[in-house]
Design an enzyme around this catalytic site. Structure first.
Site, PDB file in Angstrom:
ATOM      1  CD  GLU A   1      -1.347  -2.260   2.156  1.00 16.30           C
ATOM      2  OE1 GLU A   1      -0.069  -2.594   1.941  1.00 16.30           O
ATOM      3  OE2 GLU A   1      -1.837  -2.708   3.186  1.00 16.30           O
TER       4      GLU A   1
ATOM      5  CB  ALA B   1       8.324 -36.443 -10.834  1.00 19.26           C
TER       6      ALA B   1
ATOM      7  CB  THR C   1      17.301 -37.682  -2.678  1.00 17.22           C
ATOM      8  OG1 THR C   1      15.889 -38.139  -2.416  1.00 17.22           O
ATOM      9  CG2 THR C   1      17.063 -36.730  -3.771  1.00 17.22           C
TER      10      THR C   1
ATOM     11  CG  LEU D   1      11.589 -37.674   3.227  1.00 15.51           C
ATOM     12  CD1 LEU D   1      11.308 -37.731   4.796  1.00 15.51           C
ATOM     13  CD2 LEU D   1      12.845 -36.772   3.375  1.00 15.51           C
ATOM     14  CB  THR D   2       7.573 -38.880  -1.436  1.00 14.33           C
ATOM     15  OG1 THR D   2       8.715 -38.059  -1.824  1.00 14.33           O
ATOM     16  CG2 THR D   2       6.401 -38.727  -1.805  1.00 14.33           C
ATOM     17  CD  GLN D   3       4.298 -43.304  -1.002  1.00 16.72           C
ATOM     18  OE1 GLN D   3       3.287 -43.067  -0.069  1.00 16.72           O
ATOM     19  NE2 GLN D   3       4.485 -42.615  -1.882  1.00 16.72           N
ATOM     20  CB  SER D   4       7.634 -41.219   5.928  1.00 18.88           C
ATOM     21  OG  SER D   4       8.294 -40.177   5.969  1.00 18.88           O
TER      22      SER D   4
END
Ligand code: AOF
Ligand code: ZN
Length: 335
Positions: free
Chosen positions: A67, A181, A222, A298-301
């Site tokens: 602003e 992915a 990874t 790690l993605t799954q957890s």
């Protein structure tokens, strides 16, 4: 054309408000990832005919709010006296923080109407800004009141833009975007010798998401498999932006040389053994948004433990050369 008193005070047509909101959101989105611990905010000043007089976005904590920048712009381009309606993606602040209160600055303008995208969850601000403006005689509107075909989309954009700030303000924790992915074979591992299997559009998306993140979180698996450099490459990054890189590494497998190289690329690197502690520390360090780029385990957890807010799933196209399919889902329904 002579404008009558009633026209001066009446609300601008909904279409003019909607397109000004779209513009304010576009501007704010350009700085998404640059403002932490402050939120990205956009502001547009309109004249009595709905014309844009000035437009600006908050760029960095400690610098002027959206602003204040828009008002300064209208002063320098000579349109200040014509300000009729103010569009702002976040409720104007009413406190003196690193910068003076915006609500007070708005009251110095000749505006009659203020439109707000999202109410500020900051307890020092919460409803104070809007209330202050209303008491002083301005008409305050919420974006949700706008009756246009694009209101829902604008509201969705405003909510997503502010969601990391809202979550951080309310819980102290950062917003977690989980990027995953999946190849056409259903796996997450690229073929030998390749770091990725998705096409250019999905890679652009991944780099845009890195740019808007304050931290990247990954796992030791990874790092050992790919040694990713986690830099922002396919889009231009913010100058002097320092991101955190958190590696979950329970067995201390990550080599000091990888850590030193990441530090030399500008990352603040930390090794953690537990996701909850990692997120708590990132929140305490002022991170609003964390991007998880990790392997299957790690993605799954993170999915199973409910440690995510947004799941960006990229499925490799069935036909080589076709676009990958991107789906985005949110854990809570409020976004
Ligand atoms: C606004 N417009 O553009 C932003 C706002 O320390 P300060 O002075 O920068 O204040 C930070 C707080 O102000 C932040 O926590 C949030 O509540 C609000 N951010 N408000 O009116 C802006 N960035
Ligand atoms: Zn402010």
């Amino acid at each position: 054309m002579q404008t009558s008193k009633t026209q001066e005070h009446s609300t601008l047509p909904a279409e003019a408000i909607a397109s000004a909101f779209a513009h304010a959101l576009d501007l704010a989105q350009q700085w998404q990832g640059a403002t932490a611990p402050n939120p990205p905010v956009g502001c547009v000043l309109l004249g009595v005919d709905g014309e844009i007089l000035a437009a600006a976005a908050h760029q960095r904590a400690g610098q002027p709010h959206a602003e204040a920048l828009a008002i300064a712009q209208s002063q320098s381009n000579g349109s200040f006296a014509r300000i009729h309606t103010i569009i702002v993606t976040l409720e104007p602040c009413n406190h003196s923080g690193r910068t003076p209160p915006c609500a007070g600055a708005l009251l110095q303008t000749p505006a009659h109407h203020v439109w707000i995208g999202v109410r500020d969850p900051n307890p020092r601000v919460a409803c104070g800004g809007a209330e202050h403006l209303q008491r002083a005689g301005l008409t305050v509107h919420d974006l949700a009141e706008l009756e246009t075909g694009t209101t829902e989309e604008l509201h969705r954009r405003a909510a997503r833009l502010l969601a990391p700030f809202v979550k951080h303000t309310q819980t102290g924790l950062p917003w977690v975007t989980l990027k995953q992915a999946i190849s056409r074979e259903g796996g997450m591992v690229p073929p030998a010798g390749q770091k990725t299997f998705t096409g250019p559009a999905a890679l652009d998306l991944a780099h845009r998401r890195r740019k808007q993140a304050d931290a990247v979180l990954t796992g030791s698996g990874t790092v050992l498999a790919d040694a990713p450099d986690f830099s922002v490459r396919r889009v231009s990054d913010f100058q002097n932006k320092q991101r955190h890189l958190v590696i979950l590494d329970r067995r201390a497998r990550v080599a000091p040389a990888y850590i030193a190289a990441a530090q030399s690329r500008g990352f603040l690197v930390s090794i953690e053994t537990d996701i909850t502690t990692a997120l708590t520390r990132l929140g305490a360090a002022g991170c609003l948004e964390v991007l998880v780029e990790a392997g299957a385990e790690l993605t799954q957890s993170i999915l199973a433990g409910g440690h995510w807010d947004e799941h960006v799933l990229i499925r490799q196209a069935a036909d080589p050369g076709a676009n990958d399919l991107v789906t985005i889902r949110y854990r809570s329904t409020t976004t």
